[in-house]
Motif scaffolding. Structure first.
Motif, PDB file in Angstrom:
ATOM      1  N   TYR A  86     -63.479  27.782  25.666  1.00 37.05           N
ATOM      2  CA  TYR A  86     -62.781  28.709  26.550  1.00 37.05           C
ATOM      3  C   TYR A  86     -61.722  27.797  27.020  1.00 37.05           C
ATOM      4  O   TYR A  86     -61.649  26.492  27.292  1.00 37.05           O
ATOM      5  CB  TYR A  86     -63.648  28.930  27.932  1.00 37.05           C
ATOM      6  CG  TYR A  86     -62.964  29.400  29.178  1.00 37.05           C
ATOM      7  CD1 TYR A  86     -62.226  30.616  28.858  1.00 37.05           C
ATOM      8  CD2 TYR A  86     -63.085  28.753  30.473  1.00 37.05           C
ATOM      9  CE1 TYR A  86     -61.548  31.081  29.724  1.00 37.05           C
ATOM     10  CE2 TYR A  86     -62.479  29.280  31.458  1.00 37.05           C
ATOM     11  CZ  TYR A  86     -61.763  30.462  31.437  1.00 37.05           C
ATOM     12  OH  TYR A  86     -60.758  31.182  32.364  1.00 37.05           O
ATOM     13  N   PRO A  89     -56.974  26.297  32.194  1.00 36.22           N
ATOM     14  CA  PRO A  89     -56.325  24.862  32.914  1.00 36.22           C
ATOM     15  C   PRO A  89     -57.159  23.853  33.444  1.00 36.22           C
ATOM     16  O   PRO A  89     -56.582  22.879  33.659  1.00 36.22           O
ATOM     17  CB  PRO A  89     -55.310  25.618  33.694  1.00 36.22           C
ATOM     18  CG  PRO A  89     -55.861  26.776  34.287  1.00 36.22           C
ATOM     19  CD  PRO A  89     -56.636  27.513  33.094  1.00 36.22           C
ATOM     20  N   ALA A 112     -60.234  33.689  25.394  1.00 35.05           N
ATOM     21  CA  ALA A 112     -58.921  33.748  26.235  1.00 35.05           C
ATOM     22  C   ALA A 112     -59.315  34.387  27.503  1.00 35.05           C
ATOM     23  O   ALA A 112     -59.659  35.505  27.393  1.00 35.05           O
ATOM     24  CB  ALA A 112     -57.874  34.391  25.185  1.00 35.05           C
ATOM     25  N   ARG A 114     -58.124  36.077  31.311  1.00 40.03           N
ATOM     26  CA  ARG A 114     -57.017  36.577  31.986  1.00 40.03           C
ATOM     27  C   ARG A 114     -57.306  36.864  33.368  1.00 40.03           C
ATOM     28  O   ARG A 114     -58.402  36.354  33.838  1.00 40.03           O
ATOM     29  CB  ARG A 114     -56.912  38.060  31.447  1.00 40.03           C
ATOM     30  CG  ARG A 114     -56.140  38.252  30.122  1.00 40.03           C
ATOM     31  CD  ARG A 114     -54.532  38.417  30.478  1.00 40.03           C
ATOM     32  NE  ARG A 114     -53.951  37.690  29.144  1.00 40.03           N
ATOM     33  CZ  ARG A 114     -52.577  37.757  29.204  1.00 40.03           C
ATOM     34  NH1 ARG A 114     -51.527  38.364  30.272  1.00 40.03           N
ATOM     35  NH2 ARG A 114     -51.891  37.198  28.111  1.00 40.03           N
ATOM     36  N   TYR A 115     -56.530  37.415  34.409  1.00 37.49           N
ATOM     37  CA  TYR A 115     -56.758  37.489  35.896  1.00 37.49           C
ATOM     38  C   TYR A 115     -56.818  36.130  36.422  1.00 37.49           C
ATOM     39  O   TYR A 115     -56.205  35.106  35.994  1.00 37.49           O
ATOM     40  CB  TYR A 115     -58.043  38.457  36.089  1.00 37.49           C
ATOM     41  CG  TYR A 115     -57.575  39.888  34.988  1.00 37.49           C
ATOM     42  CD1 TYR A 115     -56.456  40.639  35.381  1.00 37.49           C
ATOM     43  CD2 TYR A 115     -58.742  40.006  34.210  1.00 37.49           C
ATOM     44  CE1 TYR A 115     -56.474  41.760  34.567  1.00 37.49           C
ATOM     45  CE2 TYR A 115     -58.576  41.233  33.423  1.00 37.49           C
ATOM     46  CZ  TYR A 115     -57.331  42.093  33.472  1.00 37.49           C
ATOM     47  OH  TYR A 115     -57.431  43.186  32.590  1.00 37.49           O
ATOM     48  N   GLY A 117     -59.272  34.628  35.848  1.00 36.80           N
ATOM     49  CA  GLY A 117     -60.204  33.753  35.118  1.00 36.80           C
ATOM     50  C   GLY A 117     -61.490  34.500  34.806  1.00 36.80           C
ATOM     51  O   GLY A 117     -61.406  35.742  35.043  1.00 36.80           O
ATOM     52  N   ILE A 133     -53.890  23.364  27.485  1.00 37.56           N
ATOM     53  CA  ILE A 133     -52.873  22.853  26.595  1.00 37.56           C
ATOM     54  C   ILE A 133     -51.817  22.256  27.368  1.00 37.56           C
ATOM     55  O   ILE A 133     -50.724  21.805  26.937  1.00 37.56           O
ATOM     56  CB  ILE A 133     -52.306  24.334  25.758  1.00 37.56           C
ATOM     57  CG1 ILE A 133     -51.746  25.275  26.810  1.00 37.56           C
ATOM     58  CG2 ILE A 133     -53.244  24.798  24.848  1.00 37.56           C
ATOM     59  CD1 ILE A 133     -50.660  26.181  26.212  1.00 37.56           C
ATOM     60  N   GLY A 134     -52.293  22.106  28.798  1.00 41.00           N
ATOM     61  CA  GLY A 134     -51.481  21.205  29.620  1.00 41.00           C
ATOM     62  C   GLY A 134     -51.430  21.657  31.190  1.00 41.00           C
ATOM     63  O   GLY A 134     -52.227  22.649  31.350  1.00 41.00           O
ATOM     64  N   GLY A 140     -52.496  34.110  30.840  1.00 41.03           N
ATOM     65  CA  GLY A 140     -53.596  34.470  30.171  1.00 41.03           C
ATOM     66  C   GLY A 140     -53.744  33.196  28.757  1.00 41.03           C
ATOM     67  O   GLY A 140     -53.031  32.302  28.558  1.00 41.03           O
ATOM     68  N   PRO A 144     -52.523  29.803  24.646  1.00 37.93           N
ATOM     69  CA  PRO A 144     -53.256  28.593  24.482  1.00 37.93           C
ATOM     70  C   PRO A 144     -54.014  28.708  23.004  1.00 37.93           C
ATOM     71  O   PRO A 144     -54.331  27.769  22.594  1.00 37.93           O
ATOM     72  CB  PRO A 144     -54.156  28.306  25.933  1.00 37.93           C
ATOM     73  CG  PRO A 144     -53.304  29.104  26.823  1.00 37.93           C
ATOM     74  CD  PRO A 144     -52.517  30.288  26.188  1.00 37.93           C
TER      75      PRO A 144
HETATM   76  N1  SAM Z   1     -57.334  30.837  38.448  1.00 39.94           N
HETATM   77  C1  SAM Z   1     -57.264  29.836  37.397  1.00 39.94           C
HETATM   78  C2  SAM Z   1     -57.230  28.475  37.817  1.00 39.94           C
HETATM   79  O1  SAM Z   1     -56.720  28.340  38.857  1.00 39.94           O
HETATM   80  O2  SAM Z   1     -57.928  27.614  37.147  1.00 39.94           O
HETATM   81  C3  SAM Z   1     -56.231  30.287  36.312  1.00 39.94           C
HETATM   82  C4  SAM Z   1     -56.522  31.268  35.634  1.00 39.94           C
HETATM   83  S1  SAM Z   1     -55.196  31.747  34.502  1.00 39.94           S
HETATM   84  C5  SAM Z   1     -54.199  32.598  35.702  1.00 39.94           C
HETATM   85  C6  SAM Z   1     -55.685  33.050  33.404  1.00 39.94           C
HETATM   86  C7  SAM Z   1     -56.292  32.579  32.257  1.00 39.94           C
HETATM   87  O3  SAM Z   1     -55.165  31.841  31.474  1.00 39.94           O
HETATM   88  C8  SAM Z   1     -57.346  31.631  32.383  1.00 39.94           C
HETATM   89  O4  SAM Z   1     -58.497  32.057  32.390  1.00 39.94           O
HETATM   90  C9  SAM Z   1     -57.152  30.928  30.888  1.00 39.94           C
HETATM   91  O5  SAM Z   1     -57.745  31.320  30.028  1.00 39.94           O
HETATM   92  C10 SAM Z   1     -55.586  30.794  30.712  1.00 39.94           C
HETATM   93  N2  SAM Z   1     -54.743  29.620  30.853  1.00 39.94           N
HETATM   94  C11 SAM Z   1     -54.046  29.534  31.937  1.00 39.94           C
HETATM   95  N3  SAM Z   1     -53.543  28.413  31.923  1.00 39.94           N
HETATM   96  C12 SAM Z   1     -53.962  27.651  30.787  1.00 39.94           C
HETATM   97  C13 SAM Z   1     -53.770  26.410  30.245  1.00 39.94           C
HETATM   98  N4  SAM Z   1     -52.862  25.648  30.871  1.00 39.94           N
HETATM   99  N5  SAM Z   1     -54.724  26.004  29.199  1.00 39.94           N
HETATM  100  C14 SAM Z   1     -55.374  26.938  28.789  1.00 39.94           C
HETATM  101  N6  SAM Z   1     -55.571  28.122  29.259  1.00 39.94           N
HETATM  102  C15 SAM Z   1     -54.748  28.430  30.372  1.00 39.94           C
END
Ligand code: SAM
Length: 253
Positions: A86, A89, A112, A114-115, A117, A133-134, A140, A144
């Motif tokens: 998965y 972040p 991947a 969205r929203y 999570g 990835i960082g 989304g 990544p």
């Molecule tokens: N609410 C989550 C949190 O604070 O940990 C962040 C959700 S983010 C807006 C939506 C999606 O983007 C995540 O479910 C993930 O799949 C992806 N995503 C966002 N940043 C990422 C990162 N740095 N590395 C990998 N996936 C990321």
């Protein structure tokens, strides 16, 4: 290698998977790439894949059931039991050694989100690892996921026309790569270092090694402290730093 990506935006993935080195690898069959859209496993006519979070709070959360079914479909399509990752972040940060170990797998599924999570139960029930990835947040997991695919695709046998280019690339042996130059010899009064045009392969290799060491020393000293340098590298770096202290670029012999 077989890679399945689970995403509600397959069109985002398709454009990346059809271009450049990755596009060629897919076309040639060096990499089999499949996309699984959780919307195809939604239970209602509107193909809903998200809902409000229990306990309240902002945003929406991806529903467990369509994701679990998409993972099951990807597992069934994979030629061997895949590792399910998965993109999040909150995951362990991706680096080149991790990319190398993923590239050795026969099958991989990338999920991947969205929203806000995904429902935690998907992670608990169907995910083997979380990868980031960082330390920043995207909207989304598609980019990544494709970062992972691009990075590991380069390492698959036969994908790059020139396999040697992998060997010197940044991070492959824990250093940043040396600088590159191409024609013309002079660009706005900036010229190509003479050593690169002298035809002496030994001198070129030594200059490039020095430059790689010097760049890593300047830009990413953390990489140098994480690895043991050979005596010859220590000597080259000392020389380069001494030349630099006297006002040179550090690359001169
Ligand atoms: N609410 C989550 C949190 O604070 O940990 C962040 C959700 S983010 C807006 C939506 C999606 O983007 C995540 O479910 C993930 O799949 C992806 N995503 C966002 N940043 C990422 C990162 N740095 N590395 C990998 N996936 C990321």
């Amino acid at each position: 290698m077989w890679i399945g990506v689970i995403s509600i935006f397959p069109e985002l993935l398709a454009s990346i998977a059809s271009a450049g080195v990755l596009g060629r690898a897919v076309k040639r069959g060096d990499l089999a790439f499949a996309v699984f859209n959780p919307r195809n496993y939604a239970e209602d006519r509107r193909r809903t894949v998200d809902d409000r979070p229990y306990g309240g709070g902002p945003g929406m959360v991806m529903l467990a059931e369509p994701l679990l079914q998409a993972v099951a479909a990807a597992r069934a399509a994979a030629p061997s039991p895949p590792l399910v990752v998965y993109l999040s972040p909150q995951g362990r940060r991706l680096d080149q050694p991790k990319v190398q170990s993923l590239a050795e797998l026969p099958s991989l599924v990338l999920l991947a989100g969205r929203y806000e999570g995904i429902d935690q139960r998907v992670i608990d029930l169907a995910v083997d690892e979380e990868l980031s990835i960082g330390d920043y947040v995207l909207s989304g997991g598609e980019l990544p996921a494709m970062v992972v695919v691009e990075a590991l695709c380069r390492l698959l046998p036969g994908v790059l026309n020139n396999q040697d280019s992998i060997l010197s690339e940044s991070h492959l042996d824990g250093l940043l790569e040396y600088p590159h130059y191409t024609r013309p010899e002079s660009v706005r009064a900036a010229s190509v270092p003479e050593v690169l045009m002298c035809g002496d392969h030994g001198a070129v290799a030594k200059w490039r090694r020095k430059q790689a060491l010097l760049r890593t020393w300047r830009e990413r000293p953390d990489l140098l402290s994480a690895r043991r340098l050979e005596d010859e590298d220590i000597r080259l770096l000392r020389d380069a730093l001494a030349v630099q202290a006297q006002g040179g670029s550090g690359g001169e012999d």
